[in-house]
Motif scaffolding. Structure first.
Motif, PDB file in Angstrom:
ATOM      1  N   ALA A   1       1.077  -1.105  -0.103  1.00 38.02           N
ATOM      2  CA  ALA A   1       0.168  -0.116  -0.021  1.00 38.02           C
ATOM      3  C   ALA A   1       0.809   1.241   0.094  1.00 38.02           C
ATOM      4  O   ALA A   1       0.612   2.364  -0.910  1.00 38.02           O
ATOM      5  CB  ALA A   1      -0.953  -0.113   1.287  1.00 38.02           C
ATOM      6  N   GLY A   2       1.885   1.338   0.854  1.00 39.91           N
ATOM      7  CA  GLY A   2       2.782   2.524   0.924  1.00 39.91           C
ATOM      8  C   GLY A   2       3.303   2.768  -0.526  1.00 39.91           C
ATOM      9  O   GLY A   2       3.577   3.807  -0.894  1.00 39.91           O
ATOM     10  N   SER A   3       3.928   1.576  -1.165  1.00 41.41           N
ATOM     11  CA  SER A   3       4.514   1.649  -2.458  1.00 41.41           C
ATOM     12  C   SER A   3       3.653   2.384  -3.259  1.00 41.41           C
ATOM     13  O   SER A   3       3.984   3.089  -4.187  1.00 41.41           O
ATOM     14  CB  SER A   3       5.149   0.387  -2.643  1.00 41.41           C
ATOM     15  N   ALA A   4       2.584   1.825  -3.368  1.00 39.10           N
ATOM     16  CA  ALA A   4       1.572   2.267  -4.549  1.00 39.10           C
ATOM     17  C   ALA A   4       1.063   3.592  -4.269  1.00 39.10           C
ATOM     18  O   ALA A   4       0.888   4.591  -5.245  1.00 39.10           O
ATOM     19  CB  ALA A   4       0.189   1.403  -4.601  1.00 39.10           C
ATOM     20  N   ILE A   5       0.827   3.917  -2.900  1.00 41.75           N
ATOM     21  CA  ILE A   5       0.659   5.463  -2.674  1.00 41.75           C
ATOM     22  C   ILE A   5       1.717   6.289  -2.983  1.00 41.75           C
ATOM     23  O   ILE A   5       1.239   7.482  -3.630  1.00 41.75           O
ATOM     24  CB  ILE A   5      -0.097   5.525  -1.081  1.00 41.75           C
ATOM     25  N   SER A   6       2.547   6.015  -2.713  1.00 40.02           N
ATOM     26  CA  SER A   6       4.142   6.877  -3.011  1.00 40.02           C
ATOM     27  C   SER A   6       4.039   7.103  -4.613  1.00 40.02           C
ATOM     28  O   SER A   6       4.374   8.085  -4.884  1.00 40.02           O
ATOM     29  CB  SER A   6       5.201   5.984  -2.444  1.00 40.02           C
ATOM     30  N   LYS A   7       4.130   5.983  -5.284  1.00 38.86           N
ATOM     31  CA  LYS A   7       4.121   6.149  -6.781  1.00 38.86           C
ATOM     32  C   LYS A   7       2.662   7.075  -7.141  1.00 38.86           C
ATOM     33  O   LYS A   7       3.031   7.798  -8.166  1.00 38.86           O
ATOM     34  CB  LYS A   7       4.034   4.878  -7.526  1.00 38.86           C
ATOM     35  N   ALA A   8       1.504   6.704  -6.872  1.00 37.17           N
ATOM     36  CA  ALA A   8       0.423   7.907  -7.028  1.00 37.17           C
ATOM     37  C   ALA A   8       0.628   8.943  -6.893  1.00 37.17           C
ATOM     38  O   ALA A   8       0.181  10.047  -7.588  1.00 37.17           O
ATOM     39  CB  ALA A   8      -0.759   7.037  -6.274  1.00 37.17           C
ATOM     40  N   THR A   9       1.468   9.476  -5.637  1.00 40.64           N
ATOM     41  CA  THR A   9       1.642  10.971  -5.356  1.00 40.64           C
ATOM     42  C   THR A   9       2.467  11.606  -6.391  1.00 40.64           C
ATOM     43  O   THR A   9       2.566  12.865  -6.533  1.00 40.64           O
ATOM     44  CB  THR A   9       2.035  11.154  -3.886  1.00 40.64           C
ATOM     45  N   GLY A  10       3.179  11.083  -7.149  1.00 42.51           N
ATOM     46  CA  GLY A  10       4.169  11.508  -8.248  1.00 42.51           C
ATOM     47  C   GLY A  10       3.167  11.695  -9.770  1.00 42.51           C
ATOM     48  O   GLY A  10       3.778  12.041 -10.742  1.00 42.51           O
ATOM     49  N   VAL A  11       2.057  11.279  -9.670  1.00 46.70           N
ATOM     50  CA  VAL A  11       1.033  11.325 -10.708  1.00 46.70           C
ATOM     51  C   VAL A  11       0.349  12.809 -11.040  1.00 46.70           C
ATOM     52  O   VAL A  11      -0.485  12.822  -9.871  1.00 46.70           O
ATOM     53  CB  VAL A  11       0.439  10.132 -11.132  1.00 46.70           C
ATOM     54  N   SER A  12       0.311  13.550 -11.969  1.00 45.40           N
ATOM     55  CA  SER A  12      -0.502  14.677 -11.892  1.00 45.40           C
ATOM     56  C   SER A  12      -1.886  14.219 -11.911  1.00 45.40           C
ATOM     57  O   SER A  12      -2.246  13.261 -12.695  1.00 45.40           O
ATOM     58  CB  SER A  12      -0.203  15.839 -13.117  1.00 45.40           C
ATOM     59  N   LYS A  13      -2.784  15.019 -11.191  1.00 46.76           N
ATOM     60  CA  LYS A  13      -4.160  14.838 -11.365  1.00 46.76           C
ATOM     61  C   LYS A  13      -4.964  16.072 -12.011  1.00 46.76           C
ATOM     62  O   LYS A  13      -4.345  17.382 -11.721  1.00 46.76           O
ATOM     63  CB  LYS A  13      -4.657  14.756  -9.846  1.00 46.76           C
ATOM     64  N   ILE A  14      -6.108  15.796 -12.406  1.00 42.27           N
ATOM     65  CA  ILE A  14      -6.765  16.862 -12.995  1.00 42.27           C
ATOM     66  C   ILE A  14      -7.556  17.740 -11.768  1.00 42.27           C
ATOM     67  O   ILE A  14      -7.650  17.052 -10.848  1.00 42.27           O
ATOM     68  CB  ILE A  14      -7.988  16.718 -14.028  1.00 42.27           C
ATOM     69  N   ALA A  15      -8.279  18.884 -12.177  1.00 41.56           N
ATOM     70  CA  ALA A  15      -8.426  19.658 -11.066  1.00 41.56           C
ATOM     71  C   ALA A  15     -10.076  18.996 -10.752  1.00 41.56           C
ATOM     72  O   ALA A  15     -10.819  19.069 -11.741  1.00 41.56           O
ATOM     73  CB  ALA A  15      -8.790  21.223 -11.362  1.00 41.56           C
ATOM     74  N   VAL A  16     -10.421  18.916  -9.597  1.00 40.85           N
ATOM     75  CA  VAL A  16     -11.751  18.422  -9.230  1.00 40.85           C
ATOM     76  C   VAL A  16     -12.150  19.210  -8.068  1.00 40.85           C
ATOM     77  O   VAL A  16     -11.456  19.446  -6.888  1.00 40.85           O
ATOM     78  CB  VAL A  16     -11.745  16.893  -8.993  1.00 40.85           C
ATOM     79  N   ARG A  17     -13.318  19.621  -7.765  1.00 40.47           N
ATOM     80  CA  ARG A  17     -13.917  20.417  -6.746  1.00 40.47           C
ATOM     81  C   ARG A  17     -15.230  19.680  -6.471  1.00 40.47           C
ATOM     82  O   ARG A  17     -16.183  19.596  -7.465  1.00 40.47           O
ATOM     83  CB  ARG A  17     -13.839  21.707  -7.066  1.00 40.47           C
ATOM     84  N   ILE A  18     -15.574  19.513  -5.223  1.00 40.47           N
ATOM     85  CA  ILE A  18     -16.963  19.091  -4.869  1.00 40.47           C
ATOM     86  C   ILE A  18     -17.268  20.174  -3.672  1.00 40.47           C
ATOM     87  O   ILE A  18     -16.653  20.340  -2.577  1.00 40.47           O
ATOM     88  CB  ILE A  18     -17.173  17.960  -4.420  1.00 40.47           C
ATOM     89  N   THR A  19     -18.482  20.820  -3.870  1.00 42.18           N
ATOM     90  CA  THR A  19     -18.967  21.809  -2.955  1.00 42.18           C
ATOM     91  C   THR A  19     -20.429  21.589  -2.644  1.00 42.18           C
ATOM     92  O   THR A  19     -21.172  20.877  -3.420  1.00 42.18           O
ATOM     93  CB  THR A  19     -18.634  23.238  -3.355  1.00 42.18           C
ATOM     94  N   ASP A  20     -20.975  22.365  -1.724  1.00 47.57           N
ATOM     95  CA  ASP A  20     -22.396  22.493  -1.522  1.00 47.57           C
ATOM     96  C   ASP A  20     -23.095  20.910  -1.266  1.00 47.57           C
ATOM     97  O   ASP A  20     -24.194  20.795  -1.612  1.00 47.57           O
ATOM     98  CB  ASP A  20     -23.019  23.194  -2.603  1.00 47.57           C
ATOM     99  N   ALA A  21     -22.390  20.313  -0.715  1.00 43.37           N
ATOM    100  CA  ALA A  21     -22.839  19.063  -0.494  1.00 43.37           C
ATOM    101  C   ALA A  21     -23.915  18.928   0.578  1.00 43.37           C
ATOM    102  O   ALA A  21     -23.381  19.336   1.833  1.00 43.37           O
ATOM    103  CB  ALA A  21     -21.648  17.897  -0.088  1.00 43.37           C
ATOM    104  N   LYS A  22     -25.134  18.359   0.700  1.00 38.05           N
ATOM    105  CA  LYS A  22     -26.111  18.405   1.776  1.00 38.05           C
ATOM    106  C   LYS A  22     -27.254  17.375   1.458  1.00 38.05           C
ATOM    107  O   LYS A  22     -27.295  16.852   0.444  1.00 38.05           O
ATOM    108  CB  LYS A  22     -26.824  19.712   1.661  1.00 38.05           C
ATOM    109  N   LEU A  23     -27.822  16.970   2.663  1.00 33.56           N
ATOM    110  CA  LEU A  23     -28.620  16.075   2.583  1.00 33.56           C
ATOM    111  C   LEU A  23     -29.929  16.542   2.725  1.00 33.56           C
ATOM    112  O   LEU A  23     -30.335  17.248   3.786  1.00 33.56           O
ATOM    113  CB  LEU A  23     -28.523  14.917   3.624  1.00 33.56           C
ATOM    114  N   GLU A  24     -30.857  16.299   1.556  1.00 29.04           N
ATOM    115  CA  GLU A  24     -32.296  16.620   1.903  1.00 29.04           C
ATOM    116  C   GLU A  24     -33.012  15.197   1.792  1.00 29.04           C
ATOM    117  O   GLU A  24     -33.210  14.652   0.726  1.00 29.04           O
ATOM    118  CB  GLU A  24     -32.637  17.587   0.777  1.00 29.04           C
ATOM    119  N   GLY A  25     -33.907  14.894   2.865  1.00 25.76           N
ATOM    120  CA  GLY A  25     -34.453  13.834   2.901  1.00 25.76           C
ATOM    121  C   GLY A  25     -33.506  12.764   2.900  1.00 25.76           C
ATOM    122  O   GLY A  25     -32.577  12.611   3.726  1.00 25.76           O
TER     123      GLY A  25
END
Length: 262
Positions: A132-156
């Motif tokens: 797991a540590g090895s896989a995560i370490s490799k993943a941190t070296g990979v560029s990611k696209i911008a993602v944003r999640i906002t206004d999360a709310k539960l209605e019913g």
């Protein structure tokens, strides 16, 4: 562990952890931010005696012990253990199908529990902290696209969230935009099966996973998304996760999460 048949596993030790939880905008490149979003999916079952150490490792990851990574953890409970004496209350055939699709995409002989998959590209026994540590370490070296999640709310019994993502990296033909609802914390007193008599604890238990739309080259995604949940979910125990993932399911290109509040 189950891989067509049940085998005995030797488990690695667990990581020590600090505490951190991130909200809001998650951006692009390892050079541009101190924490890169890395998605860690655990396919698990309360009917599997090999799974509790993997569940514990995922709990450690949820405390954000790695300074360079924002770990977005997901506990996906499969249903193919349910016939062995204990029906996992958090299981769904949809998560078994997602795991099988990963198995096909990664050219595996079969799937098993506990299985951990990092960013949709690297898989290993879910209790193995070294892998797991090895896989995560490799993943941190990979560029990611911008993602944003906002206004999360539960209605019913409906989760609402706003997702913004894109554009895709060069060479990527398309990607799915996925909204996930997960319980921060869940527990069970197991009364039968391989874990009979044990009290099991889980984090980030996926309760809904929905494709919200798609991304094509040159496009961005901005949309209000909804997904139905079971009744009587406490919003304070809920997190919303947005993934941008190549179809398949394939490589995860970007991700973000937001904690709900009362």
């Amino acid at each position: 562990m189950i891989r067509s048949s049940i085998a005995v596993l030797v488990f690695s030790g667990l990581l020590a952890a600090g505490a951190y939880f991130s909200r809001g905008f998650t951006s692009a490149s390892p050079a541009a931010t101190s924490r890169v979003p890395v998605v860690v999916e655990l396919f698990t079952s309360e009917g599997c005696s090999s799974c509790p150490p993997a569940d514990a490792l995922l709990r450690k990851f949820d405390t954000q012990p790695i300074p360079t990574a924002e770990l977005i953890v997901l506990s996906e409970h499969v249903d193919y253990w349910n016939h062995i004496g204990w029906t996992d209350p958090y299981s769904s055939h949809a998560y078994s199908e997602r795991q099988s699709a990963y198995g096909d995409r990664l050219h595996l002989d079969g799937v098993y529990t506990p299985q951990m998959i990092v960013d949709g590209t690297r898989e290993f026994v879910g209790s193995n902290s070294d892998d797991a540590g090895s896989a995560i370490s490799k993943a941190t070296g990979v560029s990611k696209i911008a993602v944003r999640i906002t206004d999360a709310k539960l209605e019913g019994d409906t989760l609402h969230a706003r997702i913004e993502a894109g554009p895709l990296p060069p060479g990527t033909r398309s990607a799915d935009v996925i909204l996930i609802a997960a319980l921060n914390h869940a527990e069970s007193q197991v009364a039968a099966g391989e874990n009979s008599g044990r009290r099991l604890t889980h984090v980030a238990v996926v309760r809904a996973l929905k494709k919200a739309g798609s991304l094509s080259p040159g496009q961005s995604f901005i949309q209000e998304v909804v997904v139905k949940l079971e009744k009587h979910v406490d919003p304070a125990d809920l997190r919303a996760i947005a993934l941008v993932q190549e179809p398949g399911p394939g490589k995860i290109l970007g991700a973000a999460q937001q904690q709900l509040s009362k």
